[in-house]
Design an enzyme around this catalytic site. Structure first.
Site, mmCIF file in Angstrom:
data_model
loop_
_atom_site.group_PDB
_atom_site.id
_atom_site.type_symbol
_atom_site.label_atom_id
_atom_site.label_comp_id
_atom_site.label_asym_id
_atom_site.label_seq_id
_atom_site.Cartn_x
_atom_site.Cartn_y
_atom_site.Cartn_z
ATOM 1 N N LYS A 273 61.227 51.150 40.056
ATOM 2 C CA LYS A 273 60.409 50.236 39.248
ATOM 3 C C LYS A 273 59.866 50.921 37.995
ATOM 4 O O LYS A 273 59.714 52.135 37.955
ATOM 5 C CB LYS A 273 59.242 49.716 40.090
ATOM 6 C CG LYS A 273 59.712 48.770 41.188
ATOM 7 C CD LYS A 273 58.639 47.770 41.560
ATOM 8 C CE LYS A 273 59.196 46.733 42.519
ATOM 9 N NZ LYS A 273 58.222 45.759 42.951
ATOM 10 N N SER B 103 52.562 40.502 41.777
ATOM 11 C CA SER B 103 51.729 41.505 41.105
ATOM 12 C C SER B 103 51.914 41.413 39.596
ATOM 13 O O SER B 103 50.957 41.622 38.840
ATOM 14 C CB SER B 103 52.093 42.911 41.592
ATOM 15 O OG SER B 103 51.813 43.053 42.957
ATOM 16 N N ARG C 183 59.509 34.898 48.906
ATOM 17 C CA ARG C 183 58.943 33.810 48.106
ATOM 18 C C ARG C 183 60.007 32.807 47.685
ATOM 19 O O ARG C 183 59.785 31.627 47.663
ATOM 20 C CB ARG C 183 58.274 34.366 46.841
ATOM 21 C CG ARG C 183 56.944 35.003 47.100
ATOM 22 C CD ARG C 183 56.552 35.914 45.975
ATOM 23 N NE ARG C 183 57.433 37.071 45.931
ATOM 24 C CZ ARG C 183 57.231 38.135 45.188
ATOM 25 N NH1 ARG C 183 56.205 38.171 44.373
ATOM 26 N NH2 ARG C 183 58.060 39.157 45.225
#
Ligand code: ADP
Length: 163
Positions: free
Chosen positions: A41, A129, A91
């Site tokens: 990331k 986030s 999700r």
């Protein structure tokens, strides 16, 4: 004793994460929430220490939840918890595609390792986030997105120039 590991970058922890933690903590005797860092990331907004502190504050009310961190591969890290399963939240279909591949990769390294998926509660399917970081950078209200106990920490980070 049943153990589950819930890994994530938690940059920062959101109410979507907390919802998964709450549900997993009811199913398993023990839940280890692991803040993973050094992943592919991009540069995180919060330092590892800040992320750990915010996760710890957020889960303080759960007796069977503890918080750790790891900079290694999840499949290797999980070997220290024999019989533990990995918990992931889903999700949308895009989460599934990524997690499906990760599961195969993890199984290649650690064939014993099982991953279980909990679907996001409908009120949190949009929450990530990155959305929280975006809102925070504009000074938007964070109540309803992240645990109340960390709102000040996020504000302070923005005030000191973090983004
Ligand atoms: P993000 O994708 O928000 O940056 P993480 O990488 O920290 O979050 O995610 C850790 C785990 O939590 C992943 O399994 C992810 O799918 C799950 N997760 C993240 N947000 C939610 C949410 N709103 N509802 C359910 N699961 C979620």
């Amino acid at each position: 004793m049943s153990t589950a590991i819930y890994p994530g970058s938690f940059d920062p922890i959101t109410l979507g994460h907390l919802n998964i933690i709450e549900r997993a903590a009811k199913i398993f005797d023990e839940l280890v929430v692991t803040v993973m860092f050094n992943a592919a990331k991009k540069t995180p907004m919060f330092t590892l220490e800040e992320k750990l502190e915010m996760v710890k504050k957020s889960v303080a009310g759960f007796e069977n939840v503890r918080v750790e961190s790891s900079d290694g591969l999840l499949a290797e890290y999980a070997k220290q918890f024999p019989g533990a399963v990995i918990i992931k939240g889903l999700r949308a279909a895009s989460d599934f595609e990524y997690e499906f591949i990760m599961d195969q990769v993890n199984k290649n390294m650690n064939p014993e390792l099982e991953t279980m998926f909990l679907t996001a509660d409908h009120e949190y399917t949009f929450l990530s986030s990155s959305i929280v970081r975006e809102l925070a950078s504009y000074g938007a209200e964070l109540k309803g997105y992240v645990p109340d106990v960390i709102i000040e920490d996020i504000r302070a980070k923005i005030a000191e120039g973090g983004k």
